[in-house]
Design a protein around this motif. Structure first.
Motif, PDB file in Angstrom:
ATOM      1  N   CYS A 107       0.841  -1.190   0.000  1.00 56.08           N
ATOM      2  CA  CYS A 107       0.000   0.000   0.000  1.00 56.08           C
ATOM      3  C   CYS A 107       0.879   1.243   0.000  1.00 56.08           C
ATOM      4  O   CYS A 107       2.104   1.154   0.104  1.00 56.08           O
ATOM      5  N   HIS A 108       0.253   2.397  -0.081  1.00 52.62           N
ATOM      6  CA  HIS A 108       1.003   3.644  -0.110  1.00 52.62           C
ATOM      7  C   HIS A 108       1.800   3.808   1.198  1.00 52.62           C
ATOM      8  O   HIS A 108       1.331   3.422   2.269  1.00 52.62           O
ATOM      9  N   PRO A 109       3.024   4.375   1.129  1.00 46.79           N
ATOM     10  CA  PRO A 109       3.873   4.504   2.331  1.00 46.79           C
ATOM     11  C   PRO A 109       3.188   5.182   3.510  1.00 46.79           C
ATOM     12  O   PRO A 109       3.391   4.783   4.658  1.00 46.79           O
ATOM     13  N   GLU A 110       2.368   6.191   3.247  1.00 43.69           N
ATOM     14  CA  GLU A 110       1.685   6.902   4.334  1.00 43.69           C
ATOM     15  C   GLU A 110       0.727   5.983   5.079  1.00 43.69           C
ATOM     16  O   GLU A 110       0.695   5.965   6.314  1.00 43.69           O
ATOM     17  N   PHE A 111      -0.046   5.193   4.319  1.00 47.06           N
ATOM     18  CA  PHE A 111      -1.011   4.286   4.938  1.00 47.06           C
ATOM     19  C   PHE A 111      -0.296   3.129   5.630  1.00 47.06           C
ATOM     20  O   PHE A 111      -0.710   2.686   6.710  1.00 47.06           O
ATOM     21  N   LYS A 112       0.794   2.666   5.029  1.00 52.16           N
ATOM     22  CA  LYS A 112       1.558   1.585   5.663  1.00 52.16           C
ATOM     23  C   LYS A 112       2.144   2.064   6.980  1.00 52.16           C
ATOM     24  O   LYS A 112       2.186   1.312   7.972  1.00 52.16           O
ATOM     25  N   PHE A 114       0.803   4.245   8.944  1.00 49.60           N
ATOM     26  CA  PHE A 114      -0.327   4.235   9.874  1.00 49.60           C
ATOM     27  C   PHE A 114      -0.580   2.823  10.402  1.00 49.60           C
ATOM     28  O   PHE A 114      -0.759   2.615  11.618  1.00 49.60           O
ATOM     29  N   LEU A 115      -0.597   1.835   9.510  1.00 48.10           N
ATOM     30  CA  LEU A 115      -0.861   0.459   9.920  1.00 48.10           C
ATOM     31  C   LEU A 115       0.217  -0.066  10.863  1.00 48.10           C
ATOM     32  O   LEU A 115      -0.091  -0.716  11.880  1.00 48.10           O
ATOM     33  N   LEU A 116       1.469   0.214  10.542  1.00 47.39           N
ATOM     34  CA  LEU A 116       2.562  -0.254  11.397  1.00 47.39           C
ATOM     35  C   LEU A 116       2.535   0.425  12.759  1.00 47.39           C
ATOM     36  O   LEU A 116       2.844  -0.197  13.779  1.00 47.39           O
ATOM     37  N   TRP A 117       2.174   1.688  12.787  1.00 44.32           N
ATOM     38  CA  TRP A 117       2.011   2.407  14.063  1.00 44.32           C
ATOM     39  C   TRP A 117       1.000   1.673  14.947  1.00 44.32           C
ATOM     40  O   TRP A 117       1.267   1.371  16.118  1.00 44.32           O
ATOM     41  N   GLN A 118      -0.163   1.351  14.375  1.00 48.19           N
ATOM     42  CA  GLN A 118      -1.191   0.658  15.145  1.00 48.19           C
ATOM     43  C   GLN A 118      -0.760  -0.761  15.509  1.00 48.19           C
ATOM     44  O   GLN A 118      -1.094  -1.266  16.593  1.00 48.19           O
ATOM     45  N   TYR A 119      -0.018  -1.380  14.624  1.00 48.28           N
ATOM     46  CA  TYR A 119       0.452  -2.749  14.864  1.00 48.28           C
ATOM     47  C   TYR A 119       1.377  -2.803  16.077  1.00 48.28           C
ATOM     48  O   TYR A 119       1.188  -3.628  16.985  1.00 48.28           O
ATOM     49  N   LEU A 138       8.674   2.448  16.660  1.00 52.20           N
ATOM     50  CA  LEU A 138       7.958   3.703  16.417  1.00 52.20           C
ATOM     51  C   LEU A 138       8.920   4.805  15.962  1.00 52.20           C
ATOM     52  O   LEU A 138       8.605   5.603  15.074  1.00 52.20           O
ATOM     53  N   LYS A 139      10.095   4.838  16.555  1.00 51.23           N
ATOM     54  CA  LYS A 139      11.092   5.839  16.148  1.00 51.23           C
ATOM     55  C   LYS A 139      11.564   5.589  14.722  1.00 51.23           C
ATOM     56  O   LYS A 139      11.806   6.538  13.960  1.00 51.23           O
ATOM     57  N   LEU A 140      11.679   4.320  14.349  1.00 51.87           N
ATOM     58  CA  LEU A 140      12.058   3.992  12.975  1.00 51.87           C
ATOM     59  C   LEU A 140      10.978   4.433  11.985  1.00 51.87           C
ATOM     60  O   LEU A 140      11.288   4.870  10.870  1.00 51.87           O
ATOM     61  N   LEU A 141       9.719   4.329  12.396  1.00 52.09           N
ATOM     62  CA  LEU A 141       8.621   4.779  11.524  1.00 52.09           C
ATOM     63  C   LEU A 141       8.745   6.268  11.216  1.00 52.09           C
ATOM     64  O   LEU A 141       8.428   6.710  10.106  1.00 52.09           O
ATOM     65  N   LEU A 142       9.196   7.041  12.200  1.00 51.52           N
ATOM     66  CA  LEU A 142       9.332   8.480  12.001  1.00 51.52           C
ATOM     67  C   LEU A 142      10.436   8.817  10.996  1.00 51.52           C
ATOM     68  O   LEU A 142      10.460   9.913  10.437  1.00 51.52           O
ATOM     69  N   GLN A 143      11.338   7.877  10.774  1.00 52.66           N
ATOM     70  CA  GLN A 143      12.426   8.107   9.831  1.00 52.66           C
ATOM     71  C   GLN A 143      12.057   7.709   8.403  1.00 52.66           C
ATOM     72  O   GLN A 143      12.802   7.980   7.469  1.00 52.66           O
ATOM     73  N   THR A 149       3.306  14.110   3.524  1.00 50.71           N
ATOM     74  CA  THR A 149       1.923  14.411   3.191  1.00 50.71           C
ATOM     75  C   THR A 149       1.006  14.373   4.399  1.00 50.71           C
ATOM     76  O   THR A 149      -0.084  14.916   4.359  1.00 50.71           O
ATOM     77  N   ASN A 150       1.435  13.700   5.438  1.00 51.89           N
ATOM     78  CA  ASN A 150       0.612  13.665   6.643  1.00 51.89           C
ATOM     79  C   ASN A 150       1.494  13.905   7.861  1.00 51.89           C
ATOM     80  O   ASN A 150       1.814  12.977   8.602  1.00 51.89           O
ATOM     81  N   VAL A 151       1.900  15.158   8.032  1.00 54.10           N
ATOM     82  CA  VAL A 151       2.765  15.492   9.164  1.00 54.10           C
ATOM     83  C   VAL A 151       2.043  15.275  10.485  1.00 54.10           C
ATOM     84  O   VAL A 151       2.678  15.011  11.510  1.00 54.10           O
ATOM     85  N   ILE A 152       0.722  15.357  10.486  1.00 51.68           N
ATOM     86  CA  ILE A 152      -0.038  15.115  11.710  1.00 51.68           C
ATOM     87  C   ILE A 152       0.169  13.676  12.172  1.00 51.68           C
ATOM     88  O   ILE A 152       0.275  13.412  13.363  1.00 51.68           O
ATOM     89  N   GLN A 153       0.256  12.748  11.216  1.00 55.06           N
ATOM     90  CA  GLN A 153       0.454  11.342  11.585  1.00 55.06           C
ATOM     91  C   GLN A 153       1.783  11.151  12.307  1.00 55.06           C
ATOM     92  O   GLN A 153       1.860  10.386  13.272  1.00 55.06           O
ATOM     93  N   ASP A 154       2.818  11.843  11.880  1.00 49.27           N
ATOM     94  CA  ASP A 154       4.097  11.783  12.581  1.00 49.27           C
ATOM     95  C   ASP A 154       3.940  12.257  14.028  1.00 49.27           C
ATOM     96  O   ASP A 154       4.545  11.693  14.949  1.00 49.27           O
ATOM     97  N   LEU A 155       3.124  13.280  14.227  1.00 53.29           N
ATOM     98  CA  LEU A 155       2.912  13.796  15.578  1.00 53.29           C
ATOM     99  C   LEU A 155       2.116  12.807  16.426  1.00 53.29           C
ATOM    100  O   LEU A 155       2.358  12.671  17.629  1.00 53.29           O
ATOM    101  N   PHE A 156       1.159  12.103  15.800  1.00 53.38           N
ATOM    102  CA  PHE A 156       0.429  11.059  16.517  1.00 53.38           C
ATOM    103  C   PHE A 156       1.394   9.978  17.020  1.00 53.38           C
ATOM    104  O   PHE A 156       1.269   9.485  18.147  1.00 53.38           O
ATOM    105  N   ILE A 157       2.333   9.617  16.163  1.00 52.79           N
ATOM    106  CA  ILE A 157       3.313   8.593  16.540  1.00 52.79           C
ATOM    107  C   ILE A 157       4.188   9.104  17.682  1.00 52.79           C
ATOM    108  O   ILE A 157       4.478   8.372  18.640  1.00 52.79           O
ATOM    109  N   LYS A 158       4.596  10.364  17.606  1.00 55.13           N
ATOM    110  CA  LYS A 158       5.376  10.959  18.702  1.00 55.13           C
ATOM    111  C   LYS A 158       4.583  10.941  20.006  1.00 55.13           C
ATOM    112  O   LYS A 158       5.141  10.711  21.087  1.00 55.13           O
ATOM    113  N   ASN A 159       3.289  11.175  19.919  1.00 55.29           N
ATOM    114  CA  ASN A 159       2.445  11.148  21.116  1.00 55.29           C
ATOM    115  C   ASN A 159       2.423   9.749  21.733  1.00 55.29           C
ATOM    116  O   ASN A 159       2.463   9.596  22.954  1.00 55.29           O
ATOM    117  N   SER A 160       2.363   8.720  20.880  1.00 57.61           N
ATOM    118  CA  SER A 160       2.410   7.343  21.386  1.00 57.61           C
ATOM    119  C   SER A 160       3.739   7.069  22.079  1.00 57.61           C
ATOM    120  O   SER A 160       3.786   6.420  23.131  1.00 57.61           O
TER     121      SER A 160
END
Length: 288
Positions: A107-112, A114-119, A138-143, A149-160
């Motif tokens: 799938c698209h990198p942005e959606f992947k 998101f999925l890995l974050w939840q996983y 989670l830190k690797l996901l941020l890299q 395209t979804n900077v908010i998603q990066d912030l969600f991951i930082k919040n986790s």
């Protein structure tokens, strides 16, 4: 290629970059053409798509990635379902759904991301992985490169990440991640609403770290924003946390009582029975 999918993606990115249709069109085409693009009525020429991509700060091939990989309706439905499950702390179902989704075609990198974050987060809460492994992943996901395209998603991951550090009582690291989110310069309604949730999370960590005065000022900032924007979603929790700060600082009974009563009012109004039960059981002496 799906004109409607392309149009929705252009519109999403334009709003994320805080641009009007007129600003996006400037130096590229007429505003009416951007309007038609976003409505999915026409395809842009290669030249116009390239210029639009540059102004939206994504590579041109990003749009081809979206069109190839993304079923927008399916993705949005799955995302909504997962976020509802997370709110209800149903991590078993989250883990199951995400694990199945990740087995499918790329799938698209942005959606992947998101999925890995939840996983990883659901795996952590189900004790399938430990906190250190979860934090590392989670830190690797941020890299990962998702084209911003979804900077908010990066912030969600930082919040986790910040939340997990707080659970480990590594308050310094937790506060550092919360501050990183709060210092982000993003002009969007989604970020503004999320920022207030982070303020609340930060106030709880400051309280646990015995920085009570700073916790109190953080809560007052959150209350001021919520009231100014007529947002009641967190008012109960914020007033409850403020009352606990006032208790710790030995404020007068009346001031503490007022905060707990406000918290109870919003818990009842919003049907938050779990919190309502807690305040009645543990803070009854302030509710008379």
């Amino acid at each position: 290629m799906d004109k409607e999918v392309l149009g929705k993606e252009i519109k999403k990115l334009r709003k994320l970059r805080n641009l009007t249709q007129k600003q996006l069109a400037e130096g590229i085409c007429n505003q009416s053409e951007i309007s038609r693009l976003e409505k999915g009525e026409v395809f842009p020429s290669i030249d116009i798509l390239h210029l639009v991509a540059n102004k939206l700060k994504v590579p041109t091939f990003y749009f081809y990635e979206v069109l190839i990989h993304d079923n927008i309706s399916y993705k949005n439905n799955l995302t909504g379902k997962l976020m509802t499950l997370v709110q209800n702390k149903d991590y078993i179902e989250v883990y199951k759904l995400v694990e199945n989704e990740l087995k499918k075609t790329e799938c698209h990198p942005e959606f992947k991301q998101f999925l890995l974050w939840q996983y990883y987060v659901s795996a952590y809460y189900l004790k399938k992985i430990n906190s250190d492994t979860c934090l590392t992943e989670l830190k690797l996901l941020l890299q990962q490169q998702t084209f911003g395209t979804n900077v908010i998603q990066d912030l969600f991951i930082k919040n986790s990440i910040a939340n997990i550090y707080a659970e480990k009582r590594k308050f310094k690291e937790s506060i550092r991640y919360y501050d990183s989110i709060l210092n982000s310069e993003i002009d969007s309604l989604e970020y503004t609403a999320f920022r207030n949730k982070v303020l609340y999370n930060l106030s709880k960590v400051l309280f646990l770290d015995n920085q009570i005065e700073l916790s109190l000022s953080t809560l007052d900032e959150a209350i001021e924003w919520l009231c100014r924007n007529s947002d009641m979603s967190l008012l109960g929790q914020v007033y409850f946390q403020k009352a606990e700060c006032l208790e710790k600082l030995n404020y007068p009974y009346d001031e503490i009582s007022e905060c707990y009563k406000k918290a109870l009012f919003f818990f009842k109004l919003l049907g938050l029975t779990y919190y309502e039960k807690i305040i009645i059981e543990k803070k009854q002496r302030y509710l008379n």
